[in-house]
Design an enzyme around this catalytic site. Structure first.
Site, mmCIF file in Angstrom:
data_model
loop_
_atom_site.group_PDB
_atom_site.id
_atom_site.type_symbol
_atom_site.label_atom_id
_atom_site.label_comp_id
_atom_site.label_asym_id
_atom_site.label_seq_id
_atom_site.Cartn_x
_atom_site.Cartn_y
_atom_site.Cartn_z
ATOM 1 N N PHE A 1 -19.338 12.973 60.759
ATOM 2 C CA PHE A 1 -20.333 13.700 60.111
ATOM 3 C C PHE A 1 -21.460 14.386 60.351
ATOM 4 C CE2 PHE A 1 -18.716 10.183 56.584
ATOM 5 C CZ PHE A 1 -17.053 10.758 56.989
ATOM 6 N N HIS A 2 -22.042 14.859 62.100
ATOM 7 C CA HIS A 2 -22.696 15.056 62.041
ATOM 8 C C HIS A 2 -22.881 16.652 62.438
ATOM 9 C CE1 HIS A 2 -23.352 9.836 62.812
ATOM 10 N NE2 HIS A 2 -23.926 10.535 61.386
#
Length: 573
Positions: free
Chosen positions: A511-512
Site C-alpha cells: 500500500f505504498h
C-alpha cells in the site's frame, strides 16, 4: 454482563462527535450519552461545543463557497492535511481543501485492528495493477484511501520514519540539504508526541502527532522480536530511533493509536482548526483538472454537490492527491509526456516526460503462515512487530521489512491454504529496483488509470524476496515461537521454481505507491527542491509522488514530512 472497554468507549464517543458535527445529534443528547460513556460533565460540554462550532463553521463556509481562494490544496491525505494546516495558521490566508472521499468516521476506520477490511471497500479508490509476468500475470489491489485522511485513514497505523540514507538520497537528488536526514530529523522531533522510551537525540515529545509502541501487544509480537534476536537480528526498544540509522533490527512497531483508536493525520492537524473561518473543507469533491492561463495555474475544475465548478487560486494550487491521482490530474491538465497527451487528445501545456513514471511500491508476500495450538486474538492494529534487515550484507541500507500479522493474511491464491486461526509473517521488500509507470485510458477524469507496476520484474527484487521468505520461515520456526506454533501452514521448505511461483502467487502491495512525479534535477524530474512543477507557475506537489526513491518502511510518516517541508518553504516565501 459484558464490560465495555476503553477502546470501545473511545470509538463510541468519536462516532457521537461526528454525528453532532454533522447535525445528526443535538447537544443535550450528546452530553448525556458522553456522560454514560464515562466522560465528565465539563469535558463533555467542551467536546460538544468544539464539535458544534466545527460543524456550524464548515456548513457556513460551504454555503458561502468563494469563487477564489488564496490556496487550493487537492487531497486531504497524509501530506495535504499538513499543508492545509500550515497554510491556515496564517489568519490572513484563505485555504480551500478538496477531498474526493467523505468523512473518516466509519467503525472500520476508527478501529485499527480491522484496517484490512477497508481494502476494496468504500474508503478505497479500488485501484488495481495491470497483469504482469512478475506476478504470474495476476492483477493485484493497489489500495489508496478515499476519505479525509487518505491512506492514514485505512492503513495499519504504522509510524515508520524511513532510514537516514533515504533522506540523504533525497538531498542529493534535489540538490537541497534541507531534504537530508539532519533537517528531517529536526522536523520529526518537532512534530512528534512520542510515548515510548525517551531518546532526546532522535525523538520528540509534545508535538502534534501522537504515537507509541504497540501497547499491551499480543504475546506473538515480543516473541517474534526474540526470535529475530535468536537468528542474529538485534532487538531495539524503538524501530524509529538508532535502529534506522544502521543495518537494521527488530522491534515492536510505532503506532498512531490512542485509547484503542486510530489517530489519522487529520485528527492531529485538521480537527483542531476546523472551526477557523479561513479553512474550508469540501468532501466528495473530485478534482478533474487544473485551470490555466498559458503556463500559469489559475485554479481547479472540481465536481462537487452535483455540479462541475471552476474555483480560482489567487496564489497557488497544491496537488496532494497521491501517487496515482496527482499524475492523473497533471496529465488531464496537459502536463506530462507530450506523446501520451497527444494520444489522449489533450493539448500539451508542458512536456514533462517524468509524469507518471518511476512508479515504486513495497511488496509483501502473503503469506508465511503458522497455525497456533489455540486461538490468539489480535490486538491493536493486528500487526505489532516488524524488523528491517539486509538481504545481502554488502548493501548500505536494509532492504527487507517483514511484518508479523496476527491474522491469516493472504493473497487470493494463498487464501485457499489459509487456516482461520493462523498468524502470519509477511516477507516484504522495501528497496525495490523494479520501476513501473501509469497510463491514462482516456481524457475522461472518471476513467481508470492503467498501473503498470512491474512488481518483482527486476532480478534483484526476486533475490531479495527469496531471502526474505527464507528468513521469515527461520524466524517463525525459531525456539522463541514454539509456544505459538502447532504447525507451519505454508510455504514449507520449498526451493527453486516452486519457491518463485509461491512468491509470485502470494505477492501483494504494501500500500505504498509513490515516486510518480519525482523531485530532482534530471530530465525525468517533475518538481524541484521547492516542490514547484517545472515549467508551470503557481503549482506545487506535496505527496508521496515527489519521492525520488521510496523510503525504507511504511510511507505515512514520510508523507507528513513532505507536507511539513512545503509548509516551511511557503512560510519562508
Amino acid at each position: 454482563m459484558k464490560t465495555t472497554t476503553q477502546a470501545q468507549r473511545s470509538a463510541q464517543l468519536e462516532l457521537l462527535e461526528a454525528q453532532l458535527m454533522a447535525g445528526r445529534l443535538d447537544r443535550r443528547r450528546f452530553i448525556r450519552l458522553a456522560g454514560a460513556l464515562g466522560t465528565t460533565g465539563l469535558a463533555a460540554i467542551t467536546m460538544a461545543d468544539k464539535a458544534l462550532a466545527i460543524g456550524a463553521n464548515q456548513a457556513e463556509l460551504r454555503r458561502e463557497l468563494k469563487p477564489r481562494y488564496d490556496y487550493i490544496v487537492c487531497g486531504a491525505g497524509s501530506s495535504g492535511s499538513v499543508v492545509a494546516r500550515r497554510l491556515a495558521e496564517d489568519p490572513g490566508v484563505q485555504v480551500l481543501l478538496l477531498e474526493a472521499g467523505g468523512a473518516a468516521d466509519a467503525p472500520s476506520i476508527l478501529n485499527p485492528a480491522v484496517w484490512y477490511t477497508n481494502i476494496g471497500g468504500p474508503f478505497d479508490w479500488g485501484f488495481k495493477t495491470m497483469p504482469r509476468p512478475g506476478l504470474n500475470n495476476r492483477s493485484i489491489a493497489m489500495p489508496m484511501g478515499k476519505a479525509i485522511g487518505g491512506g492514514s485513514s485505512i492503513n495499519a497505523t504504522v509510524w515508520a520514519r524511513g532510514h537516514k540514507h533515504d533522506y540523504d538520497h533525497w538531498a542529493r537528488a534535489s540538490g537541497d540539504e534541507a531534504w537530508g536526514y539532519r533537517h528531517v530529523l529536526e522536523i520529526y522531533k518537532r512534530i512528534e508526541d512520542w510515548q515510548g522510551e525517551p531518546d532526546p537525540a532522535r525523538r520528540g515529545k509534545g508535538g502534534l502527532v501522537f504515537m507509541q509502541p504497540a501497547p499491551d501487544p499480543s504475546p506473538l509480537a515480543p516473541a517474534m522480536v526474540q526470535a529475530c534476536a535468536s537468528v542474529g537480528i538485534p532487538a531495539f526498544a524503538d524501530h524509529n530511533g538508532a535502529m534506522m540509522e544502521g543495518p537494521g533490527g527488530a522491534a515492536i512497531a510505532n503506532l498512531c493509536v490512542k485509547d484503542g483508536q486510530r489517530r489519522n493525520v487529520p485528527s492531529h492537524y485538521l480537527y483542531p482548526i476546523m472551526d477557523q473561518a479561513n479553512l474550508t473543507i469540501l468532501t466528495q469533491a473530485l478534482v478533474h483538472k487544473l485551470t490555466l492561463d498559458g503556463k500559469k495555474v489559475t485554479g481547479v475544475e472540481v465536481e462537487w454537490d452535483g455540479q462541475l465548478r471552476k474555483i480560482g487560486a489567487a496564489r497557488e494550487v497544491v496537488l496532494s492527491a497521491g501517487a496515482i491521482n496527482t499524475p492523473r490530474i497533471l496529465m488531464l491538465s496537459g502536463i506530462g509526456d507530450a506523446t501520451e497527451l497527444k494520444r489522449l487528445g489533450v493539448p500539451v501545456v508542458a512536456n514533462l516526460p517524468g509524469v507518471g513514471r518511476n512508479f515504486q511500491d513495497h511488496t509483501m508476500v502473503a503469506a508465511c503462515m503458522w497455525e497456533p495450538p489455540e486461538g490468539l486474538p489480535p490486538r491493536n492494529n493486528s500487526a505489532e512487530a516488524t524488523f528491517f534487515w539486509k538481504s545481502d550484507p554488502k548493501l548500505a541500507t536494509p532492504d527487507m521489512q517483514p511484518f508479523q500479522i496476527e491474522i491469516p493474511f493472504s493473497s487470493e491464491l494463498t487464501s485457499k491454504r489459509a487456516v482461520p486461526t493462523a498468524w502470519t509473517i509477511g516477507p516484504g521488500i522495501v528497496r525495490p529496483e523494479s520501476r513501473g509507470h501509469l497510463r491514462l485510458k482516456s481524457s475522461n477524469p472518471r476513467d481508470e488509470v492503467e498501473i503498470h507496476a512491474k512488481v518483482l520484474e527486476h532480478p534483484q527484487d526476486m533475490a531479495a524476496m527469496r531471502k526474505a521468505v527464507e528468513l521469515c520461515r527461520e524466524i517463525g520456526n525459531a525456539p522463541p515461537m514454539k509456544a505459538y506454533v502447532k504447525r507451519e501452514v505454508m510455504p514449507g521448505p520449498i526451493k527453486g521454481k516452486e519457491l518463485d511461483n509461491f512468491i509470485r502467487d502470494a505477492a501483494v502491495s504494501y500500500f505504498h505507491a509513490t515516486c510518480t512525479a519525482k523531485m530532482g534535477t534530471d530530465k525525468m524530474s517533475v518538481v524541484d527542491a521547492r516542490l514547484r512543477v517545472y515549467g508551470i507557475e503557481n503549482l506545487r506537489i506535496a505527496d508521496g509522488s515527489i519521492m525520488p526513491r521510496i523510503t525504507t518502511g511504511n510511507t505515512m510518516a514520510p508523507c507528513v514530512i513532505i507536507g511539513e517541508r512545503l509548509g516551511e518553504i511557503l512560510r519562508a516565501g
